[in-house]
Motif scaffolding. Structure first.
Motif, PDB file in Angstrom:
ATOM      1  N   ILE A  23       0.877  -1.171   0.000  1.00  0.00           N
ATOM      2  CA  ILE A  23       0.000   0.000   0.000  1.00  0.00           C
ATOM      3  C   ILE A  23       0.912   1.217   0.000  1.00  0.00           C
ATOM      4  N   TYR A  24       0.733   2.089  -0.985  1.00  0.00           N
ATOM      5  CA  TYR A  24       1.707   3.171  -1.108  1.00  0.00           C
ATOM      6  C   TYR A  24       1.042   4.429  -1.633  1.00  0.00           C
TER       7      TYR A  24
ATOM      8  N   GLY B 208       3.634   7.895   4.375  1.00  0.00           N
ATOM      9  CA  GLY B 208       3.746   8.719   5.566  1.00  0.00           C
ATOM     10  C   GLY B 208       3.332   7.978   6.825  1.00  0.00           C
ATOM     11  N   ALA B 209       3.597   8.636   7.950  1.00  0.00           N
ATOM     12  CA  ALA B 209       3.321   8.030   9.248  1.00  0.00           C
ATOM     13  C   ALA B 209       1.833   7.705   9.404  1.00  0.00           C
ATOM     14  N   GLY B 210       0.953   8.534   8.838  1.00  0.00           N
ATOM     15  CA  GLY B 210      -0.483   8.307   8.964  1.00  0.00           C
ATOM     16  C   GLY B 210      -0.901   7.011   8.301  1.00  0.00           C
TER      17      GLY B 210
ATOM     18  N   LEU C 270       4.630  -5.590   7.624  1.00  0.00           N
ATOM     19  CA  LEU C 270       6.029  -5.174   7.745  1.00  0.00           C
ATOM     20  C   LEU C 270       6.022  -3.650   7.785  1.00  0.00           C
ATOM     21  N   GLU C 271       6.318  -3.130   8.984  1.00  0.00           N
ATOM     22  CA  GLU C 271       6.234  -1.691   9.213  1.00  0.00           C
ATOM     23  C   GLU C 271       7.507  -1.028   8.694  1.00  0.00           C
ATOM     24  N   THR C 272       7.323   0.020   7.916  1.00  0.00           N
ATOM     25  CA  THR C 272       8.504   0.691   7.361  1.00  0.00           C
ATOM     26  C   THR C 272       8.516   2.157   7.719  1.00  0.00           C
ATOM     27  N   GLY C 273       9.647   2.652   7.818  1.00  0.00           N
ATOM     28  CA  GLY C 273       9.931   4.007   7.507  1.00  0.00           C
ATOM     29  C   GLY C 273       9.985   5.171   8.416  1.00  0.00           C
TER      30      GLY C 273
ATOM     31  N   GLU D 215       7.726  19.370  21.562  1.00  0.00           N
ATOM     32  CA  GLU D 215       7.359  18.506  20.425  1.00  0.00           C
ATOM     33  C   GLU D 215       8.501  18.356  19.421  1.00  0.00           C
ATOM     34  N   ASP D 216       9.376  19.382  19.369  1.00  0.00           N
ATOM     35  CA  ASP D 216      10.430  19.321  18.359  1.00  0.00           C
ATOM     36  C   ASP D 216      11.240  18.031  18.451  1.00  0.00           C
ATOM     37  N   PHE D 217      11.437  17.564  19.692  1.00  0.00           N
ATOM     38  CA  PHE D 217      12.290  16.385  19.848  1.00  0.00           C
ATOM     39  C   PHE D 217      11.569  15.086  19.485  1.00  0.00           C
ATOM     40  N   ASP D 218      10.294  15.183  19.208  1.00  0.00           N
ATOM     41  CA  ASP D 218       9.548  14.016  18.737  1.00  0.00           C
ATOM     42  C   ASP D 218       9.080  14.171  17.292  1.00  0.00           C
ATOM     43  N   THR D 219       9.636  15.149  16.594  1.00  0.00           N
ATOM     44  CA  THR D 219       9.164  15.460  15.250  1.00  0.00           C
ATOM     45  C   THR D 219      10.088  14.887  14.184  1.00  0.00           C
ATOM     46  N   GLU D 220       9.481  14.162  13.226  1.00  0.00           N
ATOM     47  CA  GLU D 220      10.230  13.779  12.031  1.00  0.00           C
ATOM     48  C   GLU D 220       9.980  14.898  11.016  1.00  0.00           C
ATOM     49  N   TYR D 221      10.890  15.873  10.976  1.00  0.00           N
ATOM     50  CA  TYR D 221      10.640  17.063  10.143  1.00  0.00           C
ATOM     51  C   TYR D 221      10.524  16.709   8.654  1.00  0.00           C
TER      52      TYR D 221
END
Lengths: 458, 458
Positions: A148-149, A232-234, A248-251, A346-352
């Motif tokens: 799924i992409y 994306g994460a969503g 299989l979780e990626t990314g 939040e910055d330290f938990d952000t995948e920018y």
């Protein structure tokens, strides 16, 4: 191939972006399961096809893509026009767009697969047991692999190629915005695969462009052997939370670069800038800089300058802000002000995935490991250090798919690791972790050969 | 250890069978997650503990079990008495019951683990990349391993030992009927582990004996790395359908013995009887006999006699019924009538786990493979044949964790395969398939060591 009858019956109002393509719009559960069932039948045949035939199919697929480039470009132009008409942003439209050189790259990717070792039939272990039984564990295909992409249609070809090379049937579910492109691509791949002697259903597009059709796919346990979400994460979270099929979780990568007290600071600068800015949009890009307190005064200013020079904004904790000289009034370095901003929690938990990086000073290596344990996503973590003991403690203490010692986080990549092909980078611990190559799309089977042995009663 | 306050608050009416034990009765989600969180902290420490310390803990655990045998037996006697009072059948009560020799077997099992190779730190692959980076993929613990299992308290000790040996923290959820026994066993194991320098939370009993507490455990994604259900098909299906934590599916085995036209019929008889009757209650026992049509007339009568001699009832398709001579009137073999009964359609999908077997005549090897594809559960399938080509076609065509050629299905077992320890037999394709030993409770981590390498832009 797709069950247009059911689709039409279940969906009187197809989505406006893809109104007329066979299989677009909502798809019934029956239509999705029927597709998966065909994949299952194809997978059984595929599991017994020789590597030579699978390679011939890959070659035929590459040739067909080149020969039918005009059809692909025409369908893609319709997708692009529809996306633009719908107000899609230029970055997403660019990811959707195919060009002759992108099609050539897809065809070339298929040909590269031909040269890679066939994982199927490899003996993983083998021995003769004390009772004379010959035990071998051999690699076999997983069976039906669903992907799924999101927008990029090149994933359609990459995924189909990798699945076929490893003996699996592919079920492909791209985004609705690329449906016309994917439809044409899969039609071409199916015809080529069939011409080389594979079942046409070895590669199939999952019918439907609605969300429900994804749910139908995720819950086709028993028909689909594994689902790989790429995006994306969503998307990944949705699949992980709702799939009854193994995933299989990626990314997702909130990757850190930790600069130890004993680091060569020139090396640290190079690694930091490369990890952050080489390609900020990919999952192995660094998102947080951690600096040992004892070298912070000397390293932070040059790090901030180097990041600023490549356009990176630093989201700094109070210690970094202070050392960078951008707090307070007189004597502060005003030239750094736009490039260094105070970090929020939040910055330290952000995948920018952008030209931004969080930065903090830590008391020591243990504090760095603790920060990474609290905020990391288990993708890639790097240390820059001159100390062997520090390297050992960091690699042992950090729980991630890849740990870099004096190397850029950007190296977490199937190509860089020498795998020749990559399906994605797994951040889970089961089955596969880190870049996944062809063997990661296989299972195993024990074959035990005897001469009539039976097992004693005890 | 267990959060008795929350338990009491959430559950004014604990289950009558286990009224007074700390942690028995319903458990709140908070109590289960707090236990999992402690396991996670312990797992981080465990991942850095040497194999020598883990072995010392196993030795201490074995010694403590022996020293505190009386406490275990006393608690177990209460469980047994409660089960008998509740009208539990004798087979289940026997599985629940501990004896001095069963406790000694548990202690001995822990000591056996000490001698097995440590999977942690094993290098799975390694190479020097063209740019000089040193790449190694090393085995690391999975982290937190949860086991959900039924009546037998020995699983508590086995699972804890195997998890610790492979560097994982264990979360154990046995059945309510064994709660007192499990509580005492885990208390003993925890104290012993702590005395050897491991975190006490390396081994924990999950609080709660209600169904909801299992749900809390299954949905503790992010805290628990894998769940392994061990028990009946109902338990396994519940976990598979509702868990958001990755699952290692074990155990359901609808195993077939196919007797090919070229089989040595004496060998086939031995393998058939051993596969069916050696231990009918285990998952590797045969549940269906398939016989090639061309040898059915000679093989079926002797097979039926041999099965009858060990008390097995044959659920026969019409062809087997006819050859066995138990249909019709005059000349029929009345002595076989109770041992051979007509099969229903369900018989071929039944895991009897008893002295019953389904039997059918098939036209040829392809029909046997087709039957197995339709009815098998992917556990163990056996062929008896003298033909190399038939053996090759059967092993390639059957999709199962283990395929036996001229050997009993009973050999699918970690001990028989030489693994030294077994967590269960996986019937899924992801991560592990077939008997799971210590390496199957590990993940991997890539460690990449450089001298300042950065990745080029392209």
């Amino acid at each position: 191939m797709t069950a247009s009858t059911e689709t039409t019956a279940a969906a009187p109002a197809p989505a406006p972006a893809v109104p007329t393509v066979d299989g677009a719009g909502p798809a019934s559960r029956e239509a999705v399961l029927a597709t998966a069932e065909r994949a299952r039948v194809a997978a059984r045949a595929l599991a017994q096809v020789s590597g030579a035939v699978r390679n011939a199919a890959l070659l035929a697929m590459a040739a067909a893509l080149r020969a039918q480039q005009a059809d692909v470009l025409a369908a893609n132009a319709q997708d692009v026009a529809a996306a633009e008409a719908a107000g899609t942003g230029p970055a997403l439209v660019d990811r959707l767009r195919l060009t002759p050189s992108r099609i050539e790259a897809m065809a070339g990717g298929l040909q590269t697969l031909i040269g890679l070792p066939d994982p199927i039939g490899q003996v993983v272990r083998g021995s003769v047991l004390p009772n004379g039984l010959q035990l071998t564990q051999v690699r076999v295909p997983l069976g039906v692999v669903a992907m799924i992409y999101e927008a990029r249609p090149n994933v359609t070809v990459d995924a189909a190629g990798i699945a076929l090379k490893s003996g699996n049937a592919a079920l492909l579910r791209g985004s609705g915005s690329a449906f016309r492109s994917n439809r044409v691509l899969v039609d071409i791949l199916q015809a080529a695969a069939e011409s080389a002697g594979l079942p046409a259903d070895s590669v199939q597009l999952v019918p439907g462009t609605d969300r429900a059709s994804v749910t139908h796919l995720m819950t086709a346990r028993g028909l689909v052997d594994v689902i790989i979400p790429r995006g994306g994460a969503g998307l990944i979270q949705t699949v992980v939370n709702h799939s009854t099929v193994p995933v299989l979780e990626t990314g997702v990568g909130n990757c850190h670069v930790y600069v130890d007290e004993s680091a060569d600071l020139e090396m640290a600068l190079d690694i930091l800038v490369n990890s952050k800015a080489r390609r900020p949009s990919v999952c192995n890009a660094a998102e947080t800089l951690l600096v040992h307190r004892d070298i912070a005064a000397s390293f932070v200013p040059s790090a901030v300058r180097a990041l600023q020079a490549v356009g990176v904004t630093v989201h700094a904790d109070p210690a970094v802000l202070e050392i960078a000289g951008v707090i307070g009034a007189a004597g502060d370095d005003a030239s750094l002000v736009p490039a260094v901003v105070p970090a929020t929690a939040e910055d330290f938990d952000t995948e920018y995935l952008s030209l931004d990086i969080a930065a903090a000073v830590v008391d020591d290596l243990d504090a760095a490991v603790e920060h990474i344990t609290a905020h990391g996503t288990g993708h890639t973590e790097a240390i820059v250090t001159g100390s062997l003991a520090a390297a050992q403690r960091f690699t042992a203490g950090v729980d991630a798919a890849a740990v870099m010692v004096n190397a850029s986080t950007a190296f977490t990549d199937g190509g860089e690791f020498g795998f020749g092909a990559e399906i994605g980078i797994s951040t889970q611990k089961l089955h596969a972790r880190g870049p996944m190559g062809l063997p990661e799309l296989t299972s195993t089977k024990y074959v035990v050969t005897g001469t009539g042995q039976t097992r004693s009663a005890s």
